[in-house]
Write an enzyme that holds these catalytic residues in place. Structure first.
Site, short mmCIF file in Angstrom:
data_model
loop_
_atom_site.label_atom_id
_atom_site.label_comp_id
_atom_site.label_asym_id
_atom_site.label_seq_id
_atom_site.Cartn_x
_atom_site.Cartn_y
_atom_site.Cartn_z
N TYR A 184 -3.51 5.73 4.86
CA TYR A 184 -3.07 4.87 3.76
C TYR A 184 -4.12 4.83 2.65
O TYR A 184 -3.80 4.95 1.46
CB TYR A 184 -2.81 3.47 4.31
CG TYR A 184 -2.35 2.45 3.29
CD1 TYR A 184 -1.02 2.39 2.91
CD2 TYR A 184 -3.24 1.54 2.73
CE1 TYR A 184 -0.58 1.44 1.99
CE2 TYR A 184 -2.82 0.59 1.82
CZ TYR A 184 -1.48 0.55 1.45
OH TYR A 184 -1.07 -0.38 0.54
N THR A 199 1.34 -10.64 2.95
CA THR A 199 2.67 -10.09 2.75
C THR A 199 3.25 -9.63 4.09
O THR A 199 2.51 -9.40 5.06
CB THR A 199 2.63 -8.88 1.80
OG1 THR A 199 1.90 -7.81 2.45
CG2 THR A 199 1.96 -9.23 0.48
N LYS A 219 -3.92 6.06 -1.29
CA LYS A 219 -4.24 5.21 -2.42
C LYS A 219 -5.29 5.85 -3.32
O LYS A 219 -5.26 5.69 -4.55
CB LYS A 219 -4.69 3.83 -1.94
CG LYS A 219 -3.59 3.05 -1.21
CD LYS A 219 -2.36 2.89 -2.10
CE LYS A 219 -1.21 2.19 -1.42
NZ LYS A 219 -0.06 2.00 -2.31
N SER A 249 -4.70 0.23 -3.89
CA SER A 249 -5.43 -0.63 -2.95
C SER A 249 -6.91 -0.39 -3.07
O SER A 249 -7.36 0.75 -3.24
CB SER A 249 -4.98 -0.33 -1.52
OG SER A 249 -5.84 -0.97 -0.59
#
Length: 314
Positions: A197, A230, A201, A171
């Site tokens: 997160y 998504t 990444k 990401s």
């Protein structure tokens, strides 16, 4: 510095990571790059029952490749398989049920898979963004267990099988982070799921660079799919999704560079270990962001993951 990184990253995202950013980049794509037949080649895709993973699986199945869907939810996995087979008319689509946050399940699956299958390309797409600090049954922070440690175990076990490429769906959010190797499981301070997160990444990109230098026989890549609409974005980042919905890429747009890396001869000519966005290698650090880790910090990341991975070996 955190404010600077976030501000520069968001401005960059508005220009490059959106649907319009993809459409601008796509004007320079060589369409023939994806005109390939994949019969006889085997691809494993983790997190493949929805979103970008499912879109990648569909494109590979459309071209005749053997597809291994590695998913956590059995019902959604089989529904995805049926849809992919129906659209592609390719029966070589297989489901494997694995919880990627479980160290022992990943070990057991990888050991079993290596005994019965060949593998040409591994696509590490599974990931999670848990917004409250949550531990797995094995006592590991869930984001870290899924996004970073799970990837380490898959590579450790599957490297003998991978004949061509290994790709990680990372990401661009990692550009906001400098590796914090002293708090990999976010035990200190206030927990922030988005930051955790992004740290994961950043860890993935560092691992990709290191593995590329250690395993010359395999072509390693990581990539940023852009801001895509998504189910994961909808559930994990509802405010962001609501504000940006009209600007978000489709799942197919997010999947495009993964497919390109996995199947095209043009991607195979790129050096191993690079970070890609819209079929181009791009920088892994923002200008003046002071986000580079030292070789010693990178070494500590790898050694810590090695210790944790072996701890849960059956």
């Amino acid at each position: 510095m955190s404010f600077y990184r976030n501000a520069i990253w968001f401005m960059k995202g508005l220009q490059e990571y959106t649907k319009s950013g993809y459409e601008a980049a796509a004007k320079n794509f060589a369409r023939a790059d994806l005109d390939v037949i994949l019969t006889g080649r085997s691809f494993m895709i983790t997190g493949a029952n929805s979103g970008i993973g499912k879109a990648v699986a569909q494109e590979i199945a459309n071209r005749g490749g053997t597809v291994h869907l590695v998913c956590r939810n059995e019902g959604r996995a089989h529904a995805a398989k049926e849809e992919i087979v129906d659209r592609s008319k390719n029966q070589n689509v297989h489901v494997h049920i694995v919880d990627m946050s479980s160290a022992r399940q990943v070990w057991e699956f990888a050991l079993s898979f290596t005994q019965n299958n060949d593998l040409n390309v591994l696509i590490n797409n599974a990931g999670c963004m848990v917004n409250q600090r949550e531990l797995t049954e094995e006592g590991l922070e869930k984001n870290f267990a899924t996004n970073t440690l799970g990837e380490k175990k898959r590579i450790l076990l599957l490297i003998p099988l991978i004949f061509y490429y290994r790709i990680t769906v990372s990401s661009g959010g990692m550009l906001t982070q400098k590796l914090n190797v002293d708090d990999l499981q976010f035990e200190k301070g206030t927990f922030d799921g988005t930051m955790a997160y992004a740290q994961n990444k950043r860890q993935q990109v560092i691992l990709t660079e290191r593995w590329a230098s250690h395993h010359k026989e395999i072509h390693f890549s990581s990539m940023h799919p852009g801001w895509a609409d998504t189910p994961a974005v909808q559930s994990s980042m509802p405010s962001f999704h609501a504000k940006m919905q009209t600007r978000l890429r489709t799942e197919a747009m997010g999947a495009d560079t993964v497919v390109w890396l996995a199947v095209s001869a043009a991607a195979a000519k790129q050096p191993s270990g690079l970070f890609f966005q819209d079929r181009k290698a791009v920088a892994t650090h923002l200008p003046l962001a002071l986000s580079r880790s030292t070789p010693q910090e990178d070494d500590k990341l790898l050694s810590t993951l090695e210790e944790l991975a072996l701890k849960f070996k059956p």
